[in-house]
Design a protein around this motif. Sequence first.
Motif, PDB file in Angstrom:
ATOM      1  N   GLU A 178      12.576  16.963   0.196  1.00 38.86           N
ATOM      2  CA  GLU A 178      11.395  16.307   0.771  1.00 38.86           C
ATOM      3  C   GLU A 178      11.029  15.054  -0.022  1.00 38.86           C
ATOM      4  O   GLU A 178      10.699  14.020   0.557  1.00 38.86           O
ATOM      5  CB  GLU A 178      10.203  17.284   0.825  1.00 38.86           C
ATOM      6  N   TYR A 179      11.101  15.145  -1.346  1.00 39.52           N
ATOM      7  CA  TYR A 179      10.840  13.970  -2.185  1.00 39.52           C
ATOM      8  C   TYR A 179      11.860  12.868  -1.878  1.00 39.52           C
ATOM      9  O   TYR A 179      11.506  11.705  -1.710  1.00 39.52           O
ATOM     10  CB  TYR A 179      10.911  14.356  -3.666  1.00 39.52           C
ATOM     11  N   TRP A 180      13.130  13.251  -1.804  1.00 39.31           N
ATOM     12  CA  TRP A 180      14.203  12.294  -1.558  1.00 39.31           C
ATOM     13  C   TRP A 180      13.973  11.564  -0.240  1.00 39.31           C
ATOM     14  O   TRP A 180      14.184  10.364  -0.134  1.00 39.31           O
ATOM     15  CB  TRP A 180      15.525  13.032  -1.561  1.00 39.31           C
ATOM     16  N   LYS A 181      13.548  12.297   0.771  1.00 39.89           N
ATOM     17  CA  LYS A 181      13.275  11.674   2.065  1.00 39.89           C
ATOM     18  C   LYS A 181      12.175  10.630   1.977  1.00 39.89           C
ATOM     19  O   LYS A 181      12.236   9.611   2.661  1.00 39.89           O
ATOM     20  CB  LYS A 181      12.881  12.744   3.102  1.00 39.89           C
ATOM     21  N   THR A 182      11.174  10.892   1.134  1.00 37.10           N
ATOM     22  CA  THR A 182      10.055   9.960   1.030  1.00 37.10           C
ATOM     23  C   THR A 182      10.399   8.689   0.275  1.00 37.10           C
ATOM     24  O   THR A 182       9.783   7.652   0.511  1.00 37.10           O
ATOM     25  CB  THR A 182       8.813  10.614   0.362  1.00 37.10           C
ATOM     26  N   VAL A 183      11.376   8.751  -0.640  1.00 33.77           N
ATOM     27  CA  VAL A 183      11.722   7.558  -1.426  1.00 33.77           C
ATOM     28  C   VAL A 183      12.933   6.814  -0.880  1.00 33.77           C
ATOM     29  O   VAL A 183      13.286   5.762  -1.407  1.00 33.77           O
ATOM     30  CB  VAL A 183      11.950   7.912  -2.929  1.00 33.77           C
ATOM     31  N   THR A 184      13.566   7.368   0.151  1.00 29.47           N
ATOM     32  CA  THR A 184      14.746   6.711   0.723  1.00 29.47           C
ATOM     33  C   THR A 184      14.333   5.934   1.967  1.00 29.47           C
ATOM     34  O   THR A 184      13.751   6.517   2.897  1.00 29.47           O
ATOM     35  CB  THR A 184      15.816   7.766   1.090  1.00 29.47           C
ATOM     36  N   PRO A 185      14.618   4.632   1.984  1.00 29.69           N
ATOM     37  CA  PRO A 185      14.282   3.836   3.169  1.00 29.69           C
ATOM     38  C   PRO A 185      15.059   4.314   4.392  1.00 29.69           C
ATOM     39  O   PRO A 185      16.204   4.742   4.289  1.00 29.69           O
ATOM     40  CB  PRO A 185      14.710   2.412   2.795  1.00 29.69           C
ATOM     41  N   LYS A 186      14.417   4.279   5.520  1.00 33.92           N
ATOM     42  CA  LYS A 186      15.059   4.675   6.790  1.00 33.92           C
ATOM     43  C   LYS A 186      16.065   3.598   7.152  1.00 33.92           C
ATOM     44  O   LYS A 186      15.820   2.424   7.022  1.00 33.92           O
ATOM     45  CB  LYS A 186      14.019   4.795   7.913  1.00 33.92           C
TER      46      LYS A 186
END
Length: 187
Positions: A178-186
Motif C-alpha cells: 500500500e505504501y509502495w502504491k502511494t509513492v509510485t507515480p501512475k
Amino acid sequence: MNMLKTAKPLLITSFVCSVLLITACTPKSEHSTTNDKPSKDASQDVIDQLKTQRIKKFPSTPDDAHDIALLTEYDQKFNQMSEEIEADLRKMAKDGNLTEEITHQRKRDQINSSLNMLKDLDLKTEQGRYIQGLLYQYWENQIKVYDEKKASPDGELKTPSDAVKGMRDMFTANDQLEYWKTVTPKS
C-alpha cells in the motif's frame, strides 16, 4: 490485499480473544509463589507480536509499476480462487457431501495454490521480491499451523505465536504494498 486491509482489525480482535480464552482456561501451577514476577498481559503480548515491521524504503525503479501490477493481480486471483473454494464447500455442505477431510484438503490446496502463484511471479524489483517473500513466509507458516491444528486431538494450536508471526508477515506485506502504491507515480 484490499480484503485484508478491511479485515485486519477483525482478525486482530478475534485472535486476541482466542488467545485470552486459551490463556484464561489454562490452569495455574500449584507451586506458584508470591515471588513470581507478574506476567505480561497476554492480550498486549499478542498485540505487540502483530505489530508490523516498519515500512522499508526502496529506491524507485522503472519496474515498480510492473511489480505492483503483478502483486495486485496475484491478490485478485487469490481472492477469486478463495471465493470459488468457499462456494464449492458451501455447495458440498448443502448437498451433504462435505467431510472434514475434504474441507482440510481444499484449504490445504488453497494454500499450496497461493504458494505456487507467488513462485510464478516474475518480479523485477527488490521491493517486489521483499513483499513476495513476506507473503510466501506467511503461506508457508499457514500450512504448518493448519496441519498442526488438524493433527491436534482438540483442534488447538500448540504454538499460537507461530500463527501471530505469520499474520504479522502478511500485514507487513500489505502495508509495504500500500505504501509502495502511494509513492509510485501512475503510468
